[in-house]
Motif scaffolding. Structure first.
Motif, PDB file in Angstrom:
ATOM      1  N   THR A   1       0.850  -1.198   0.000  1.00  6.77           N
ATOM      2  CA  THR A   1       0.000   0.000   0.000  1.00  6.77           C
ATOM      3  C   THR A   1       0.884   1.247   0.000  1.00  6.77           C
ATOM      4  O   THR A   1       1.957   1.249   0.622  1.00  6.77           O
ATOM      5  CB  THR A   1      -0.908  -0.019   1.245  1.00  6.77           C
ATOM      6  OG1 THR A   1      -1.819  -1.108   1.098  1.00  6.77           O
ATOM      7  CG2 THR A   1      -1.712   1.271   1.385  1.00  6.77           C
TER       8      THR A   1
ATOM      9  N   LYS B   1       6.669   1.077   9.081  1.00  4.37           N
ATOM     10  CA  LYS B   1       5.609   1.133   8.086  1.00  4.37           C
ATOM     11  C   LYS B   1       4.330   1.638   8.739  1.00  4.37           C
ATOM     12  O   LYS B   1       4.255   1.765   9.945  1.00  4.37           O
ATOM     13  CB  LYS B   1       5.369  -0.264   7.489  1.00  4.37           C
ATOM     14  CG  LYS B   1       6.479  -0.702   6.531  1.00  4.37           C
ATOM     15  CD  LYS B   1       6.178  -2.005   5.831  1.00  4.37           C
ATOM     16  CE  LYS B   1       4.825  -2.124   5.202  1.00  4.37           C
ATOM     17  NZ  LYS B   1       4.480  -1.039   4.243  1.00  4.37           N
ATOM     18  N   GLY B   2       3.345   1.915   7.909  1.00  5.25           N
ATOM     19  CA  GLY B   2       2.045   2.303   8.451  1.00  5.25           C
ATOM     20  C   GLY B   2       1.683   3.748   8.215  1.00  5.25           C
ATOM     21  O   GLY B   2       0.641   4.215   8.672  1.00  5.25           O
TER      22      GLY B   2
ATOM     23  N   SER C   1       2.237   5.068  -2.226  1.00  4.96           N
ATOM     24  CA  SER C   1       2.556   5.572  -3.567  1.00  4.96           C
ATOM     25  C   SER C   1       3.621   4.723  -4.263  1.00  4.96           C
ATOM     26  O   SER C   1       3.577   4.560  -5.488  1.00  4.96           O
ATOM     27  CB  SER C   1       3.014   7.031  -3.467  1.00  4.96           C
ATOM     28  OG  SER C   1       4.118   7.156  -2.602  1.00  4.96           O
ATOM     29  N   THR C   2       4.572   4.178  -3.508  1.00  2.27           N
ATOM     30  CA  THR C   2       5.604   3.350  -4.141  1.00  2.27           C
ATOM     31  C   THR C   2       4.999   2.015  -4.579  1.00  2.27           C
ATOM     32  O   THR C   2       5.242   1.535  -5.692  1.00  2.27           O
ATOM     33  CB  THR C   2       6.784   3.113  -3.173  1.00  2.27           C
ATOM     34  OG1 THR C   2       7.067   4.329  -2.487  1.00  2.27           O
ATOM     35  CG2 THR C   2       8.027   2.656  -3.916  1.00  2.27           C
TER      36      THR C   2
ATOM     37  N   LYS D   1      14.383   7.124   2.119  1.00  3.90           N
ATOM     38  CA  LYS D   1      13.787   6.283   3.164  1.00  3.90           C
ATOM     39  C   LYS D   1      14.843   5.486   3.944  1.00  3.90           C
ATOM     40  O   LYS D   1      14.542   4.928   4.993  1.00  3.90           O
ATOM     41  CB  LYS D   1      12.784   5.300   2.540  1.00  3.90           C
ATOM     42  CG  LYS D   1      11.627   5.949   1.794  1.00  3.90           C
ATOM     43  CD  LYS D   1      10.598   6.464   2.751  1.00  3.90           C
ATOM     44  CE  LYS D   1       9.384   7.085   2.078  1.00  3.90           C
ATOM     45  NZ  LYS D   1       8.590   6.180   1.282  1.00  3.90           N
TER      46      LYS D   1
ATOM     47  N   GLU E   1      -0.897  -5.160   6.137  1.00  2.27           N
ATOM     48  CA  GLU E   1       0.430  -5.356   5.544  1.00  2.27           C
ATOM     49  C   GLU E   1       1.181  -6.446   6.298  1.00  2.27           C
ATOM     50  O   GLU E   1       1.737  -7.368   5.698  1.00  2.27           O
ATOM     51  CB  GLU E   1       1.211  -4.040   5.583  1.00  2.27           C
ATOM     52  CG  GLU E   1       0.676  -3.012   4.583  1.00  2.27           C
ATOM     53  CD  GLU E   1       1.258  -1.623   4.723  1.00  2.27           C
ATOM     54  OE1 GLU E   1       1.133  -0.845   3.778  1.00  2.27           O
ATOM     55  OE2 GLU E   1       1.815  -1.293   5.791  1.00  2.27           O
TER      56      GLU E   1
ATOM     57  N   ASP F   1       8.160   3.480   5.311  1.00  2.00           N
ATOM     58  CA  ASP F   1       8.404   4.870   5.698  1.00  2.00           C
ATOM     59  C   ASP F   1       9.863   5.076   6.082  1.00  2.00           C
ATOM     60  O   ASP F   1      10.413   6.163   5.887  1.00  2.00           O
ATOM     61  CB  ASP F   1       7.464   5.251   6.843  1.00  2.00           C
ATOM     62  CG  ASP F   1       6.020   5.106   6.399  1.00  2.00           C
ATOM     63  OD1 ASP F   1       5.623   5.824   5.463  1.00  2.00           O
ATOM     64  OD2 ASP F   1       5.308   4.246   6.935  1.00  2.00           O
TER      65      ASP F   1
HETATM   66  C1  5RP Z   1       1.290   2.109   4.228  1.00  2.00           C
HETATM   67  C2  5RP Z   1       2.764   1.989   4.243  1.00  2.00           C
HETATM   68  C3  5RP Z   1       3.490   2.535   3.059  1.00  2.00           C
HETATM   69  O1  5RP Z   1       4.158   1.490   2.445  1.00  2.00           O
HETATM   70  C4  5RP Z   1       4.450   3.589   3.520  1.00  2.00           C
HETATM   71  O2  5RP Z   1       3.702   4.603   4.192  1.00  2.00           O
HETATM   72  C5  5RP Z   1       5.223   4.209   2.359  1.00  2.00           C
HETATM   73  O3  5RP Z   1       4.382   4.976   1.575  1.00  2.00           O
HETATM   74  P1  5RP Z   1       4.879   5.667   0.236  1.00  2.00           P
HETATM   75  O4  5RP Z   1       5.307   4.587  -0.690  1.00  2.00           O
HETATM   76  O5  5RP Z   1       3.666   6.422  -0.251  1.00  2.00           O
HETATM   77  O6  5RP Z   1       6.011   6.597   0.589  1.00  2.00           O
HETATM   78  O7  5RP Z   1       3.371   1.470   5.138  1.00  2.00           O
HETATM   79  O8  5RP Z   1       0.722   1.710   5.447  1.00  2.00           O
END
Ligand code: 5RP
Length: 241
Positions: free
Chosen positions: A29, A98-99, A31-32, A125, A107, A88
């Motif tokens: 979940t 994460k989260g 954007s990546t 990251k 997840e 994150d």
């Molecule tokens: C969602 C997550 C995402 O993987 C994490 O927040 C990274 O998000 P993004 O790829 O948008 O930077 O843990 O619960």
């Protein structure tokens, strides 16, 4: 697309190349992960790959199904071949926070059912010490403020003074896909993530937390010079038996 997004896309596209015909794939979940899902759907269509996907959120399931991927419930699969998800923060030994997208529980359920887990991210990251990103903790909605006080006290016993902050959007508490709430803990540098993980899990009312320790097998990190692959120390080759 901005440079960070390009790094995320490069990592997601590289991860899509790891998927083989016939696999069951865990979809992360964020954007990546969304870049991974898009690249995977493109490959599946171009190469006629027969895939089953398990999603870590309603949002990702919607995206994947909209792109023609088959999404099945976690309960319908014996195991998942590969899960690809964002993070994150990526710390030493591929420890993760994460989260940020409030999907940490689903997840973790999907990651723990997976034979191989690949974390994908942009270079920013990767950190020397986890904790600059506030640690998300999913709690039961009933009595959540009382649970938050117990979290504060438990974390203080580990030497971390932090006031758990209820995550809100537009003035309302953010609800997870499972209908629960998220508290964010701005602890700062975490000297002992395992101790913190254990302390949080032992609190009634805490469902789970965003520390993913010993779960990621590899990281694909997009940077200005392309995608770097990091493998968790102690793993001679990617994947679990
Ligand atoms: C969602 C997550 C995402 O993987 C994490 O927040 C990274 O998000 P993004 O790829 O948008 O930077 O843990 O619960």
């Amino acid at each position: 697309m901005n440079p960070i997004d390009r790094q995320k896309q490069a990592a997601g596209t590289a991860a899509a190349l790891e998927i083989r015909d016939g696999m069951t794939v865990g979809l992360g979940t964020g954007s990546t992960a969304a870049h991974f899902v898009a690249a995977l759907a493109q490959r599946a269509q171009a190469e006629g790959l027969d895939l089953r996907c398990v999603s870590t959120s309603k949002a990702t399931a919607e995206q994947a199904e909209g792109l023609g991927l088959t999404v099945v419930p976690l309960d319908d699969v014996d195991s998942i071949d590969i899960t690809v998800d964002g993070a994150d923060e990526i710390g030493p030994g591929l420890s993760l926070i994460k989260g940020g997208g409030a999907a940490l529980l689903r997840e973790k359920l999907v990651w723990e059912s997976s034979r191989r887990c690949i974390v994908i991210a942009d270079a920013a990251k990767v950190v020397a010490t986890l904790g600059a990103f506030p640690l998300p903790v999913e709690v039961v909605a009933f009595g959540h403020a009382a649970t938050a006080r117990r979290i504060r006290d438990a974390v203080l016993r580990l030497g971390l003074a932090v006031e758990p902050r209820l995550r809100t959007r537009d003035g309302f508490p953010v609800q997870t896909d499972s209908g629960q709430l998220i508290y964010d803990l701005a602890c700062g540098a975490l000297p002992d993530p395992s101790a913190l993980a254990g302390a949080l899990k032992s609190i009634t009312g805490v469902i789970d937390h965003g520390l993913f320790l010993g779960l990621a097998d590899e990281a694909l990190v997009g940077g200005i010079n392309g995608v770097a692959r990091l493998v968790r120390e102690g793993l001679s080759s990617p994947g679990r038996a």
